[in-house]
Design an enzyme around this catalytic site. Structure first.
Site, PDB file in Angstrom:
ATOM      1  N   HIS A 181       1.094  -1.430   0.040  1.00 55.29           N
ATOM      2  CA  HIS A 181       0.229  -0.434   0.202  1.00 55.29           C
ATOM      3  C   HIS A 181       0.599   1.569   0.318  1.00 55.29           C
ATOM      4  CE1 HIS A 181      -4.557  -1.601   1.385  1.00 55.29           C
ATOM      5  NE2 HIS A 181      -4.624  -1.270  -0.467  1.00 55.29           N
TER       6      HIS A 181
ATOM      7  N   ARG B 294      -3.630  -8.417 -17.499  1.00 52.65           N
ATOM      8  CA  ARG B 294      -3.386  -9.611 -17.002  1.00 52.65           C
ATOM      9  C   ARG B 294      -4.545 -10.557 -16.190  1.00 52.65           C
ATOM     10  NH1 ARG B 294       1.649  -6.199 -15.847  1.00 52.65           N
ATOM     11  NH2 ARG B 294       3.205  -7.690 -15.908  1.00 52.65           N
TER      12      ARG B 294
ATOM     13  N   ARG C  30      -4.260 -12.161 -21.750  1.00 54.63           N
ATOM     14  CA  ARG C  30      -3.635 -13.664 -21.670  1.00 54.63           C
ATOM     15  C   ARG C  30      -4.709 -14.111 -20.906  1.00 54.63           C
ATOM     16  NH1 ARG C  30       1.926 -12.160 -18.592  1.00 54.63           N
ATOM     17  NH2 ARG C  30       0.247 -12.259 -16.274  1.00 54.63           N
TER      18      ARG C  30
ATOM     19  N   GLU D  65       8.542 -15.944 -22.524  1.00 53.66           N
ATOM     20  CA  GLU D  65       8.977 -15.691 -21.378  1.00 53.66           C
ATOM     21  C   GLU D  65      10.055 -17.093 -21.161  1.00 53.66           C
ATOM     22  OE1 GLU D  65       5.908 -14.573 -18.551  1.00 53.66           O
ATOM     23  OE2 GLU D  65       4.836 -16.078 -19.639  1.00 53.66           O
TER      24      GLU D  65
ATOM     25  N   ASN E   5      10.589  -9.750 -17.761  1.00 53.66           N
ATOM     26  CA  ASN E   5      10.442  -9.571 -16.413  1.00 53.66           C
ATOM     27  C   ASN E   5      10.733 -11.594 -15.912  1.00 53.66           C
ATOM     28  OD1 ASN E   5       9.524  -7.588 -16.537  1.00 53.66           O
ATOM     29  ND2 ASN E   5       7.295  -8.334 -15.856  1.00 53.66           N
TER      30      ASN E   5
ATOM     31  N   ARG F 231      12.878 -12.853  -9.386  1.00 55.83           N
ATOM     32  CA  ARG F 231      13.036 -12.076  -9.783  1.00 55.83           C
ATOM     33  C   ARG F 231      12.073 -10.746  -8.791  1.00 55.83           C
ATOM     34  NH1 ARG F 231       7.530 -12.229 -13.633  1.00 55.83           N
ATOM     35  NH2 ARG F 231       6.760 -10.459 -12.903  1.00 55.83           N
TER      36      ARG F 231
ATOM     37  N   CYS G 119       6.114  -7.094 -23.525  1.00 55.80           N
ATOM     38  CA  CYS G 119       5.398  -6.257 -22.557  1.00 55.80           C
ATOM     39  C   CYS G 119       5.845  -6.744 -20.919  1.00 55.80           C
ATOM     40  CB  CYS G 119       4.335  -7.061 -22.496  1.00 55.80           C
ATOM     41  SG  CYS G 119       4.304  -8.772 -22.375  1.00 55.80           S
TER      42      CYS G 119
HETATM   43  C1  PEP Z   1       6.854 -11.036 -17.775  1.00 55.74           C
HETATM   44  O1  PEP Z   1       7.000 -12.157 -17.626  1.00 55.74           O
HETATM   45  O2  PEP Z   1       7.785  -9.631 -18.310  1.00 55.74           O
HETATM   46  C2  PEP Z   1       5.277 -10.737 -18.242  1.00 55.74           C
HETATM   47  C3  PEP Z   1       5.251  -9.347 -18.449  1.00 55.74           C
HETATM   48  O3  PEP Z   1       4.319 -11.335 -17.215  1.00 55.74           O
HETATM   49  P1  PEP Z   1       4.293 -11.089 -15.541  1.00 55.74           P
HETATM   50  O4  PEP Z   1       5.316  -9.837 -15.156  1.00 55.74           O
HETATM   51  O5  PEP Z   1       3.371 -10.808 -15.293  1.00 55.74           O
HETATM   52  O6  PEP Z   1       4.522 -12.315 -15.051  1.00 55.74           O
HETATM   53 MG    MG Z   2       5.384 -13.523 -17.433  1.00 57.53          MG
END
Ligand code: PEP
Ligand code: MG
Length: 843
Positions: free
Chosen positions: A462, A569, A605, A698, A721, A732, A769
């Site tokens: 938050h 998402r 997605r 990914e 990501n 991550r 993305c």
């Molecule tokens: C990613 O993995 O780069 C992605 C956009 O999906 P998320 O961040 O929702 O895993």
């Molecule tokens: Mg992802």
């Protein structure tokens, strides 16, 4: 009546406690018991129980045993001053011991020469609840022989002369402890004896915890030392005189010699005991709310009062709980009234939590069981917070932080310590803290703070949401060395880079101040031009989409110039609920997003749930490695009805169905299986047009197999990501790796190039993305690697377009080539900033 028997902890002569050469024991100020003069060095447990306290100086152990009986075994008289010499402890606090198990070994040769007496009191420190019904007396016993028999008193509602609530006064006072040996057994007994003379419930707290003022064990357990500051607080009719008497007695030494202490700075000003920080220094963390500010470091110490466990009766304690909750409710109302929409919505949510019937009922039940109001509230909140944290869903775990914020505020209000809350001027302060609660964030902001750096925290807390909403830069998961920075040190917080520069010189400060000004102007200009389509300075078209996670995001994206949505998402519909949304609910939600976007394209997605984002209606075996587990398409292919329902819902969006994208694909078999379900849904729904079916690239597997996968799908979208996570083998979400988790690592860039080349060779459209698309330094490299569509965070879209406008395609190609050849991500960033020195102003 229930009774228990204690055995002799060692062989020796047993005598009555009155013979102890110390009035604290002899007068039973500490409690009833007896004395044993041991003839052997091994002192064992007289009863089975839990070790609740081992004196720092190793001369005493307290056990909690049968029915809450608390038993102190204090070896020798005046042995605290030996500072541990002559004793060896064999148990640890929290350890369960059996009767007869070895507790301490005493070196009799040493003690005979240094201790006043070896006579060892065995004392029931909560004698108001228990009585000795039989005892050995003036006789020799062997270790393990009968020592005494104990039974619970019939009326054991609690200590003190009067348990009746004669009013609800609260009082508190801080004193600095002048006793050279702190609160060891004797002064603890005196404090308890004084506290018992009053009807008010008394709490003694130090910076670490708090204890019941009537309990010798609790007071000793505080480990209060010479020079420590303690808070005496009391609640009840005679609270003020209880506090005043205890304060003056402690200041007078409680019968011990005193050594005066020079007064210390208030806690909030103290530097935490971390290693010295050599300045200038650059602290790394994770950017949670963007922006650059210049200011001065201000360390924030968190106050965490620990309340006494037992209360002064349900009626008084329930009234105290209500009063505490009411005080916090009023404060939240005031904070919400002064804040922006986002702040108001957070505090509205806090108010609901405060009134949560589950929390209130649990706290009240605990009070009925004899606990104090503050203790009951804390326990109830912690139970609920622990449930949230145990879900391993980062978003829910961060809601647990909100609960902890309320826990602290209500406990402080009940204990009368809320006047300690943050106040005063924080003008141009960059707040450095371990954690920051929403209420603390708002109070610092109101006091003039300009930026925030926390060693804990998360990007979806938050506080992060509020900081982004009010434009206050914030970095989280920052190196703990920041806590050693001196108050007042000049600092530059560059949240986009995840950096706090401390001890910056005048030239750096001047440069940063210019950058702040430039940044403001540029962002205003970018927003003014956000409706223009994305195009490089030399005219190459780059589409700029937004990543969405809600209907509100869609509205924000339209305002910042997004040309469509490259990634919706869909998890937002599936988390934090007991059952999955049905087809109609999903269709309506997707339709709302589509309606806000108008004729802009939309990619939805399919559910990327599982692993570290569990849902209660998807019971799954615990996974040792959730990021590598059953998530994304792997899960929905196993739970086909989930995917079937979702595909049918998406296909019903009018006037034409959005594109559909599968997450976490690692091979052709998954695409084939999903396509079969896709075709089934098409047949069932018969939409106006056939949606395109694409995949997130990914996983390293899908990246390497792009050539093979391209003919099977209609488009690719690179999830930078997860791709970074799996290529670098770095979690991550791991704060310790945050500074090195960078998608500009050459290994990741080479993967991206490989995907772009394969996609182009097969005529498959490809976009990106992940977070790299919102990273100004990454944008020219991505363009140079061949990407012509980026999908960024909604708030970043106007800046992304501005970066695109500011670069030439030919430059991007040559910089991308160089970046691929760099040894690491930092080197890649350096070559970008050498070519475009002000590009980071956009972050
Ligand atoms: C990613 O993995 O780069 C992605 C956009 O999906 P998320 O961040 O929702 O895993
Ligand atoms: Mg992802």
């Amino acid at each position: 009546m229930q009774r228990c028997v204690l055995i002799a902890p060692a062989s020796g002569w047993v005598s009555v406690l009155e013979e102890a050469p110390d009035p604290v024991f002899a007068d039973e100020i500490m409690g009833a018991g007896l004395l044993i003069d041991p003839t052997e060095e091994r002192i064992c447990a007289p009863i089975a129980g839990e070790v609740v306290l081992v004196a720092e100086t190793h001369h005493a152990v307290t056990l909690r045993a049968w029915d809450g009986l608390e038993l102190l075994i204090h070896i020798g008289i005046d042995t605290v001053g030996l500072k541990g010499e002559g004793f060896r402890v064999h148990v640890a606090e929290g350890q369960k011991v059996a009767a007869g198990e070895l507790l301490i070994t005493a070196d009799f040769d040493f003690l005979a020469a240094h201790a006043r007496s070896l006579q060892t009191p065995i004392v029931i420190t909560n004698s108001e609840q228990f009585e000795i019904t039989r005892r050995a007396e003036n006789q020799l016993v062997c270790a393990g022989d009968f020592l005494m028999e104990i039974s619970a008193r019939a009326e054991s509602s609690g200590p003190g002369p009067s348990r009746k609530a004669g009013g609800q006064n609260a009082a508190s006072k801080k004193v600095i402890v002048p006793l050279p040996l702190g609160f060891h057994a004797r002064p603890a007994a005196r404090i308890a004896a004084i506290a018992k003379k009053f009807s008010a419930s008394v709490t003694i707290s130090n910076a670490k915890k708090g204890g019941n003022g009537r309990s010798v064990v609790s007071i000793m357990g505080l480990d209060v030392r010479h020079g420590d500051k303690v808070l005496i607080s009391a609640v009840g009719a005679d609270a003020e005189s209880a506090v005043a008497t205890l304060a003056s007695e402690i200041e007078a030494g409680l019968g011990e010699d005193v050594i005066p202490v020079a007064s210390r700075a208030p806690a909030a000003q103290q530097q935490p005991p971390t290693q010295a920080l050599e300045l200038p220094a650059t602290i790394h963390g994770v950017g949670a709310a963007p922006g650059v500010v210049v200011g001065a470091v201000r360390q924030l110490a968190q106050k965490d009062w620990t309340p006494p466990e037992f209360g002064a009766g349900p009626a008084l304690e329930k009234a105290m709980l209500e009063k505490g909750v009411e005080a916090v409710r009023r404060r939240l109302e005031a904070l919400a009234a002064d804040g922006s929409d986002i702040i108001r919505s957070v505090f509205d949510a806090h108010q609901e939590l405060l009134e949560d019937p589950e929390l209130q009922n649990t706290a009240r039940a605990l009070i009925d069981a004899g606990k104090s109001a503050a203790y009951a509230w804390r326990t109830a909140v912690r139970e609920q917070a622990a449930c949230l944290s145990a879900l391993h869903d980062k978003r829910l775990a961060q809601r647990a932080d909100d609960l902890h914020d309320l826990e602290r505020q209500v406990v402080a209000a009940i204990l009368g310590a809320d006047q300690e809350s943050i106040s005063g001027s924080f003008k141009k302060a960059i707040i450095v803290a371990d954690e920051l609660a929403p209420s603390e964030f708002v109070q610092c902001l109101a006091g003039g703070a300009v930026g925030f750096c926390t060693s804990g925290g998360g990007t979806s807390s938050h506080v992060a949401i509020m900081a982004a909403g009010v434009g206050a830069p914030l970095i989280v998961a920052a190196d703990e060395k920041a806590r050693a920075a001196p108050d007042g040190a000049a600092a530059i917080l560059h949240a986009g880079r995840g950096e706090l520069r401390i001890g910056a010189n005048a030239a750096e400060i001047a440069g940063a101040e210019d950058a702040v000004e430039r940044r403001k102007q540029r962002h205003a200009e970018a927003l003014a031009k956000c409706a223009e389509s994305g195009r490089t300075a030399d005219g190459v078209r780059i589409e700029c989409m937004a990543n969405l996670g809600s209907v509100e995001d869609a509205a924000r994206a339209v305002e910042t110039g997004a040309e469509g949505c490259g990634l919706l998402r869909s998890e937002f519909l599936f988390l934090q609920r007991a059952a999955p949304p049905d087809e109609n609910e999903q269709r309506d939600a997707y339709q709302r997003v589509a309606d806000v976007l108008g004729d802009r394209p939309l990619v939805i997605r399919t559910l990327d749930i599982g692993g570290d984002k569990p849902a209660p209606y998807l019971p799954m075996a615990a996974e040792e490695n959730p990021a590598l587990g059953l998530r994304g398409v792997r899960l929905t292919l196993q739970r086909r009805p989930l995917l079937e329902t979702q595909l049918r819902a998406i296909m019903q969006v009018a006037p034409s169905p959005p594109d559909i994208m599968l997450p976490m694909v690692s091979g052709a078999d998954e695409i084939a299986a999903a396509r079969e379900i896709f075709e089934g849904a098409l047949e069932a729904v018969m939409p106006a047009s056939r949606p395109r079916l694409g995949i997130m690239v990914e996983t390293p597997a899908s990246a390497v197999l792009c050539e093979t996968l391209a003919p099977l799908v209609d488009f690719f979208s690179i999830g930078s990501n997860d791709l970074t996570q799996y290529v670098l083998a770095m979690d991550r979400g791991n704060a310790a790796l945050a500074a090195r988790f960078d998608g500009l690592h050459p290994a990741v860039l080479r993967m991206i190039k490989m995907i772009a080349v394969s996609a182009a060779a097969n005529g498959t459209p490809v976009s990106l993305c992940g977070a790299l698309a919102s990273d100004p330094a990454a944008i020219p490299i991505l363009i140079g690697l061949g990407l012509t569509k980026l999908s960024a965070a909604p708030t970043a879209v106007s800046a992304v377009k501005a970066v695109i406008r500011s670069v030439e395609f030919s430059d991007c190609v040559s910089i991308a080539e160089k970046a691929l050849a760099q040894p690491d991500a930092a080197a890649a960033r350096r070559i970008v900033s050498a070519r475009w020195p002000t590009i980071e102003d956009w972050s």
